[in-house]
Scaffold this motif. Sequence first.
Motif, short mmCIF file in Angstrom:
data_model
loop_
_atom_site.label_atom_id
_atom_site.label_comp_id
_atom_site.label_asym_id
_atom_site.label_seq_id
_atom_site.Cartn_x
_atom_site.Cartn_y
_atom_site.Cartn_z
N SER A 177 8.07 8.23 -1.80
CA SER A 177 7.73 8.96 -0.57
C SER A 177 8.63 8.59 0.61
O SER A 177 8.85 9.42 1.50
N ASN A 178 9.14 7.37 0.65
CA ASN A 178 9.98 6.98 1.77
C ASN A 178 11.14 7.94 1.96
O ASN A 178 11.55 8.23 3.08
N VAL A 179 11.66 8.46 0.85
CA VAL A 179 12.76 9.42 0.91
C VAL A 179 12.25 10.85 0.87
O VAL A 179 12.58 11.68 1.72
N TRP A 180 11.41 11.18 -0.12
CA TRP A 180 11.02 12.58 -0.34
C TRP A 180 10.14 13.13 0.77
O TRP A 180 10.19 14.33 1.06
N ALA A 181 9.33 12.27 1.40
CA ALA A 181 8.44 12.74 2.46
C ALA A 181 9.09 12.70 3.84
O ALA A 181 8.49 13.11 4.83
N SER A 182 10.32 12.23 3.89
CA SER A 182 11.02 12.13 5.18
C SER A 182 11.53 13.50 5.63
O SER A 182 11.93 14.33 4.81
N ASP A 183 11.56 13.69 6.95
CA ASP A 183 12.17 14.90 7.49
C ASP A 183 13.68 14.90 7.28
O ASP A 183 14.31 15.96 7.25
N SER A 184 14.25 13.72 7.14
CA SER A 184 15.69 13.57 6.90
C SER A 184 15.90 12.59 5.75
O SER A 184 16.14 11.39 5.98
N PRO A 185 15.79 13.05 4.51
CA PRO A 185 15.90 12.14 3.36
C PRO A 185 17.20 11.35 3.35
O PRO A 185 17.21 10.17 2.95
N ASP A 186 18.31 11.97 3.79
CA ASP A 186 19.58 11.23 3.80
C ASP A 186 19.53 10.07 4.78
O ASP A 186 20.04 8.97 4.50
N ARG A 187 18.91 10.28 5.93
CA ARG A 187 18.77 9.20 6.90
C ARG A 187 17.86 8.10 6.36
O ARG A 187 18.11 6.90 6.58
N ALA A 188 16.81 8.49 5.66
CA ALA A 188 15.91 7.50 5.08
C ALA A 188 16.63 6.65 4.05
O ALA A 188 16.49 5.42 4.02
N ALA A 189 17.41 7.29 3.19
CA ALA A 189 18.17 6.55 2.19
C ALA A 189 19.21 5.65 2.85
O ALA A 189 19.43 4.51 2.42
N ILE A 237 15.44 -10.89 -16.68
CA ILE A 237 16.07 -9.61 -16.36
C ILE A 237 15.69 -9.19 -14.94
O ILE A 237 14.70 -9.68 -14.38
N PRO A 238 16.46 -8.29 -14.32
CA PRO A 238 16.16 -7.88 -12.95
C PRO A 238 14.80 -7.20 -12.81
O PRO A 238 14.41 -6.41 -13.68
N VAL A 239 14.12 -7.51 -11.73
CA VAL A 239 12.85 -6.87 -11.39
C VAL A 239 13.08 -6.02 -10.14
O VAL A 239 13.60 -6.50 -9.13
N ILE A 240 12.69 -4.74 -10.21
CA ILE A 240 12.83 -3.80 -9.11
C ILE A 240 11.45 -3.55 -8.53
O ILE A 240 10.54 -3.12 -9.25
N ALA A 241 11.26 -3.81 -7.25
CA ALA A 241 9.97 -3.62 -6.59
C ALA A 241 9.77 -2.15 -6.23
O ALA A 241 10.69 -1.50 -5.76
N ILE A 242 8.55 -1.66 -6.45
CA ILE A 242 8.22 -0.28 -6.11
C ILE A 242 6.84 -0.25 -5.45
O ILE A 242 5.98 -1.08 -5.74
N GLY A 243 6.66 0.70 -4.55
CA GLY A 243 5.36 0.88 -3.90
C GLY A 243 5.36 0.45 -2.46
O GLY A 243 5.39 -0.74 -2.15
N GLY A 244 5.38 1.42 -1.53
CA GLY A 244 5.31 1.13 -0.11
C GLY A 244 6.57 0.50 0.46
O GLY A 244 6.52 -0.18 1.49
N ILE A 245 7.70 0.75 -0.17
CA ILE A 245 8.95 0.13 0.26
C ILE A 245 9.48 0.80 1.52
O ILE A 245 9.58 2.02 1.59
N SER A 259 0.84 -1.20 0.00
CA SER A 259 0.00 0.00 0.00
C SER A 259 0.88 1.24 0.00
O SER A 259 1.91 1.28 0.68
N THR A 260 0.45 2.24 -0.76
CA THR A 260 1.25 3.46 -0.87
C THR A 260 0.34 4.67 -0.98
O THR A 260 -0.73 4.59 -1.58
N ASN A 261 0.77 5.77 -0.39
CA ASN A 261 -0.02 7.00 -0.44
C ASN A 261 -0.15 7.55 -1.86
O ASN A 261 -1.08 8.30 -2.14
N SER A 262 0.77 7.18 -2.74
CA SER A 262 0.70 7.70 -4.11
C SER A 262 -0.41 7.03 -4.92
O SER A 262 -0.81 7.55 -5.95
N LYS A 263 -0.89 5.86 -4.46
CA LYS A 263 -1.99 5.16 -5.14
C LYS A 263 -2.99 4.68 -4.09
O LYS A 263 -3.21 3.47 -3.92
N PRO A 264 -3.64 5.60 -3.39
CA PRO A 264 -4.48 5.22 -2.24
C PRO A 264 -5.72 4.42 -2.62
O PRO A 264 -6.27 3.70 -1.78
#
Length: 220
Positions: free
Chosen positions: A193-205, A165-173, A141-146
């Motif tokens: 959003s895990n990074v961009w919505a964080s108060d500290s994006p560097d810490r989230a990453a 080929i490699p599969v990259i998972a996206i959504g609510g990670i 579940s993700t806020n971008s697709k509620p």
Amino acid sequence: MNGTAISHEHVQGSFELHVVSTGAGDQATFVKVAKDVWPWVDYIHIREKQLTWQEKVDWAESLRGVGVPFCRIVINGSELNSQNENYGGVHWGQEAIRNYNNDVLSNVQRLRLGVSVHSMDEAKIAEEQGADYLFFGHVYSTNSKPDLEPRGLNALAEVCRCVSIPVIAIGGIEPGNIHAIRSAGARGVAVISNVWASDSPDRAAASLRQAIVGTESLSR
């Protein structure tokens, strides 16, 4: 972030971390956050559908101006030409893959090509048409697709099994679900959003990278 970033070189075949822009069109914020997070991530995607191709290139140049290596930058869109072959790649949505033709593909053939897919059929078609990796989601579940139900780990595992080929998972990670995603067969994760919505994006990453490193021994 306090402390030293985890030193890691991107190695083909490793578990990747992609950070995708929000689509909000705020270049100043994008560049500021990208400057802080790039040491922790493999790729930063410029996914701003409202921008012209040249405007996306301008954003990429702004990233280079704050120290982000070109090889870490992915531009979403199919307008790339041979003069832009130094980027880390180009990423297509379903509209681009449906309009696929040899002339378009020839413009990106020297770049890593990613395609967003949402089913096994889409995944197989993208692989047949030359994709180097896939984004599949949304997994959780993700806020971008509620209003849309997440596709879940079982669907992710099915897609991973149906392509080579490699599969990259996206959504609510989040860091806490990296192990489950890796166990399903994914070769990386992509976050917004895990990074961009964080108060500290560097810490989230950094937390995502640390979770990935923590699963390395489990995958051997």
